[in-house]
Design an enzyme around this catalytic site. Structure first.
Site, PDB file in Angstrom:
ATOM      1  N   ASP A  92       0.855  -1.187   0.000  1.00 50.46           N
ATOM      2  CA  ASP A  92       0.000   0.000   0.000  1.00 50.46           C
ATOM      3  C   ASP A  92       0.890   1.236   0.000  1.00 50.46           C
ATOM      4  O   ASP A  92       2.046   1.189   0.392  1.00 50.46           O
ATOM      5  CB  ASP A  92      -0.970  -0.024   1.187  1.00 50.46           C
ATOM      6  CG  ASP A  92      -2.140   0.937   0.970  1.00 50.46           C
ATOM      7  OD1 ASP A  92      -2.208   1.588  -0.096  1.00 50.46           O
ATOM      8  OD2 ASP A  92      -2.989   1.046   1.878  1.00 50.46           O
ATOM      9  N   ASP A 127      -3.342   7.289  -3.669  1.00 49.63           N
ATOM     10  CA  ASP A 127      -4.612   7.969  -3.900  1.00 49.63           C
ATOM     11  C   ASP A 127      -4.804   9.081  -2.882  1.00 49.63           C
ATOM     12  O   ASP A 127      -4.017   9.217  -1.942  1.00 49.63           O
ATOM     13  CB  ASP A 127      -5.759   6.950  -3.819  1.00 49.63           C
ATOM     14  CG  ASP A 127      -5.662   6.032  -2.607  1.00 49.63           C
ATOM     15  OD1 ASP A 127      -4.521   5.737  -2.185  1.00 49.63           O
ATOM     16  OD2 ASP A 127      -6.703   5.622  -2.069  1.00 49.63           O
ATOM     17  N   CYS A 275     -13.271 -20.953  22.699  1.00 50.86           N
ATOM     18  CA  CYS A 275     -12.845 -21.124  21.306  1.00 50.86           C
ATOM     19  C   CYS A 275     -12.131 -22.462  21.151  1.00 50.86           C
ATOM     20  O   CYS A 275     -11.357 -22.865  22.013  1.00 50.86           O
ATOM     21  CB  CYS A 275     -11.923 -19.991  20.877  1.00 50.86           C
ATOM     22  SG  CYS A 275     -11.365 -20.182  19.174  1.00 50.86           S
ATOM     23  N   CYS A 277     -10.347 -23.092  18.289  1.00 49.34           N
ATOM     24  CA  CYS A 277      -9.394 -22.948  17.189  1.00 49.34           C
ATOM     25  C   CYS A 277      -8.098 -23.660  17.563  1.00 49.34           C
ATOM     26  O   CYS A 277      -7.867 -24.010  18.719  1.00 49.34           O
ATOM     27  CB  CYS A 277      -9.169 -21.482  16.818  1.00 49.34           C
ATOM     28  SG  CYS A 277      -7.939 -20.629  17.809  1.00 49.34           S
TER      29      CYS A 277
HETATM   30  N1  GUN Z   1      -6.018   1.796   3.522  1.00 49.27           N
HETATM   31  C1  GUN Z   1      -7.204   2.031   4.101  1.00 49.27           C
HETATM   32  N2  GUN Z   1      -7.957   2.857   3.325  1.00 49.27           N
HETATM   33  C2  GUN Z   1      -7.228   3.148   2.244  1.00 49.27           C
HETATM   34  C3  GUN Z   1      -7.485   3.950   1.076  1.00 49.27           C
HETATM   35  O1  GUN Z   1      -8.528   4.571   0.904  1.00 49.27           O
HETATM   36  N3  GUN Z   1      -6.466   4.014   0.155  1.00 49.27           N
HETATM   37  C4  GUN Z   1      -5.280   3.340   0.327  1.00 49.27           C
HETATM   38  N4  GUN Z   1      -4.349   3.426  -0.618  1.00 49.27           N
HETATM   39  N5  GUN Z   1      -5.041   2.575   1.410  1.00 49.27           N
HETATM   40  C5  GUN Z   1      -6.003   2.502   2.353  1.00 49.27           C
HETATM   41 ZN    ZN Z   2      -9.158 -19.325  19.231  1.00 49.11          ZN
END
Ligand code: GUN
Ligand code: ZN
Length: 660
Positions: A92, A127, A275, A277
């Site tokens: 990201d 963005d 749980c 798991c």
């Molecule tokens: N992570 C959480 N929301 C967003 C978003 O709107 N754009 C980007 N690039 N990463 C994110």
């Molecule tokens: Zn668990």
């Protein structure tokens, strides 16, 4: 170029396969957010793969970039080496940090180039994050900037690119943004929704997802930034989200919180082993609750991750089984906000209709909201059109109906006047001829269990019918034939139009299963022309397809096959998406269709996997599964050939505690 193949579907959800340079991802998939600094991972990325089978994750290119020691390793050895992870890595761009901290000190070209240099499998454009509270002007300005950056990024990057979709709360801007992302992106990443998810604003989330859906390229996987709580996975998948990412597993753990698909639990309140798991089976949660918080945290984080992966697996299985609406409704019972979200989704059923499968094995009522499912609403509106020009009928309660004695229903009275019968069903009054169709046929609802059993006995029903003072009926054995004719004529009408039914019905004869009494085949001479599936729909054999081809004008029911694929389809091979030139827009996934050449020569018949608007837009995978062709004229797949075979599917089979 993105390689995304659709294998199964339900609602708007797709069970798919998304190819990346580091292996394929089975979608819907959860990409856990992993901190690029190994010191700050509750479980090292390398172990995620070995212990939990994680094949793909997401990490922050921005945090890597702004942290010199991490940046150095990433630039020298690549992001996979830094994380010690050889699966797919999505990165990201820092837009979220920009939102959280007000500013980031990196530009869009710089962070894109960095993602390129560190060998990210899927790089994300930087963005401009848009708040749900933004004004239209602000949202539009942010969207324009995001769109410019997407264009520039596409020109600069040959590898997979995630193009964010912004636009705030505005449907017009969301749609524009979805188009812009679709023009350039390999992954379409719906952003600006973290505040909605964190504040349980699922109604607004449904509106955002419904606004973007029609404008998204159906050939690319859809990512939803920040979907972390497992209770929302079914909801998001139902809306067509293929990839979730989240740091929730870790964030909640830091606050002493356990995630479950049906809610959140504070570890401090846990006194039972709640749980089972893999992790909690070894170290029960009531024991974990006694540990000091720093020792609890890794356990909670991994529990949260395991539970989240299990929920995504359940979502994938539900897509296979056609039960995703049921799962989403069950999860919606967890929190009224989620229920409100699901109601908002069903307020616009037309968003779902183009991809909503024609039928499923069962329709199980989960709550009063079940009747709002788009498939139910679509059926009701089609029934309304179907009965518009026919006289009012007499009512029978649907729970009193069983296929084996449907055939005993009188169709004419002694004065030879036609008698129309309607069944009173949970979906309203439905012509008796259509009561085996999905969703009323395999409907499993409360009513079935609330009415007295005596009601269900065949003898009782016969007496009810015969004893009706208003019905001077002749109980002669030829009822069966006249009823059968009327039933299959109505089914042909329903599936292929009135003109086809009027023309073909006199030439055909119905055959019922000796075991169940269900209508199974329509034959001419000895040759089957239609086989009635478990969903009650008459599916053409190749001979049936020839009849339909002759009766329906060109275009209708057709899928046009590109020249290159003609020899293969003629031999019964499935039609791949990229060789599907066009299709009748009235078809939906699951519909039977005629596969023809460009000059309308009939090649085969088959059933749609893709919706018409998706054909040709997915560059991988099957668009239509061929069921019959000239040299194998009877359907092979989808419809059992043996007329007395036990009924597979239907509500009863699927339910271990069902009534039969
Ligand atoms: N992570 C959480 N929301 C967003 C978003 O709107 N754009 C980007 N690039 N990463 C994110
Ligand atoms: Zn668990």
């Amino acid at each position: 170029m993105v390689e995304f193949e659709l294998l199964e579907r339900d609602g708007l959800a797709r069970l798919g396969r998304f190819a990346t340079p580091h292996g394929a991802i089975a979608t819907p998939a959860l990409l856990p957010v992993v901190h690029p600094d190994p010191e700050r991972q509750p479980c090292p990325a390398s172990e995620l793969r070995d212990r939990f089978g994680v094949r793909a994750l997401i990490t922050s290119a921005y945090i890597t970039w702004r942290t010199p020691p991490l940046r150095e390793v990433a630039e020298r050895d690549g992001i996979h080496k830094l994380l010690r992870f050889d699966g797919a890595v999505m990165t990201d761009s820092g837009a979220f940090q920009q939102h959280a901290y007000g500013t980031v000190e990196v530009g869009p070209e710089e962070i894109l180039g960095f993602q390129e240099r560190i060998g990210s499998d899927i790089a994300t454009v930087l963005d401009v994050f848009t708040e749900p509270e933004a004004s239209h002007d602000e949202a539009e300005a942010a969207l324009n900037a995001t769109t410019d950056r997407i264009r520039a990024a596409r020109a600069a990057r040959p590898g997979l690119l995630a193009a964010p979709v912004q636009g705030g709360p505005f449907a017009d801007l969301r749609a524009r943004s979805a188009l812009a992302a679709s023009a350039a992106g390999d992954v379409l990443a719906v952003g600006g929704v973290v505040p909605l998810l964190e504040q349980y604003r699922f109604r607004e989330l449904a509106q955002v997802l419904s606004a973007v859906r029609p404008s998204l390229n159906p050939g690319a996987p859809v990512h939803l930034f920040g979907t972390g709580h497992p209770m929302a996975f079914a909801f998001a998948a139902l809306h067509g989200v293929d990839l979730f990412d989240s740091s929730a597993y870790h964030k909640f753990a830091r606050r002493g919180k356990l995630l479950f698909p049906d809610g959140t639990v504070a570890i401090e309140s846990v006194r039972e082993g709640i749980c089972g798991c893999r992790l909690c089976a070894k170290l029960p949660l009531d024991r974990v609750a006694t540990l000091p918080p720093p020792e609890q945290e890794p356990h909670l984080a991994l529990h949260n991750l395991l539970v989240s992966f299990e929920e995504v697996a359940l979502v994938r299985q539900a897509i296979r089984d056609g039960t995703l609406w049921e799962l989403a409704e069950r999860r919606a019972a967890v929190h009224p906000a989620l229920r409100a979200g699901l109601r908002a989704a069903t307020a616009t059923p037309e968003t779902f209709w183009p991809a909503e499968p024609e039928s499923r094995r069962a329709f199980r009522e989960v709550s009063v909201d079940s009747l709002r499912r788009p498939s139910a609403v679509r059926f009701v509106s089609r029934v309304r059109a179907f009965v518009a020009d026919r006289p009012l009928g007499r009512e029978i309660p649907a729970v009193a109906l069983r296929p084996e004695y449907l055939s005993r229903i009188p169709t004419r009275d002694r004065s030879d006047r036609a008698i129309h019968w309607n069944a009173t069903t949970p979906l309203g009054s439905v012509p008796l001829e259509l009561t085996e169709l999905y969703p009323v046929g395999p409907y499993l609802g409360l009513e079935e269990y609330e009415l007295p059993r005596a009601h269900l006995a065949p003898a009782q029903l016969s007496r009810n019918l015969a004893g009706r003072p208003d019905l001077d009926a002749d109980l002669a054995p030829d009822w069966t034939d006249s009823w059968t004719v009327r039933q299959f004529r109505a089914l042909l009408d329903w599936a292929y139009g009135r003109a086809v039914a009027v023309r073909l019905a006199p030439e055909l004869r119905g055959e019922r299963s000796r075991r169940t009494g269900r209508l199974r085949k329509l034959v001419r001479g000895a040759a089957p022309h239609f086989v009635v599936g478990d969903d009650g729909l008459p599916r053409p054999t190749f001979r049936g397809a020839e009849l339909l081809h002759a009766e329906l004008e060109p275009g209708r029911l057709r899928v046009v096959v590109a020249d290159d694929a003609v020899p293969f389809v003629r031999e019964g091979r499935s039609l791949f998406s990229r060789f599907a030139l066009s299709a009748d827009p009235g078809l939906v996934p699951g519909s039977s269709a005629l596969l023809v050449t460009r000059s309308d020569e009939l090649l085969a018949t088959g059933r749609l996997l893709l919706a018409p608007h998706e054909m040709g837009r997915l560059n991988r995978g099957v668009a239509v599964r061929v069921t019959a062709h000239r040299s194998r004229p009877d359907p092979s797949g989808g419809v059992p050939a043996d007329d007395d075979s036990p009924r597979s599917g239907g509500s009863d089979d699927a339910d271990p505690i069902g009534p039969e």
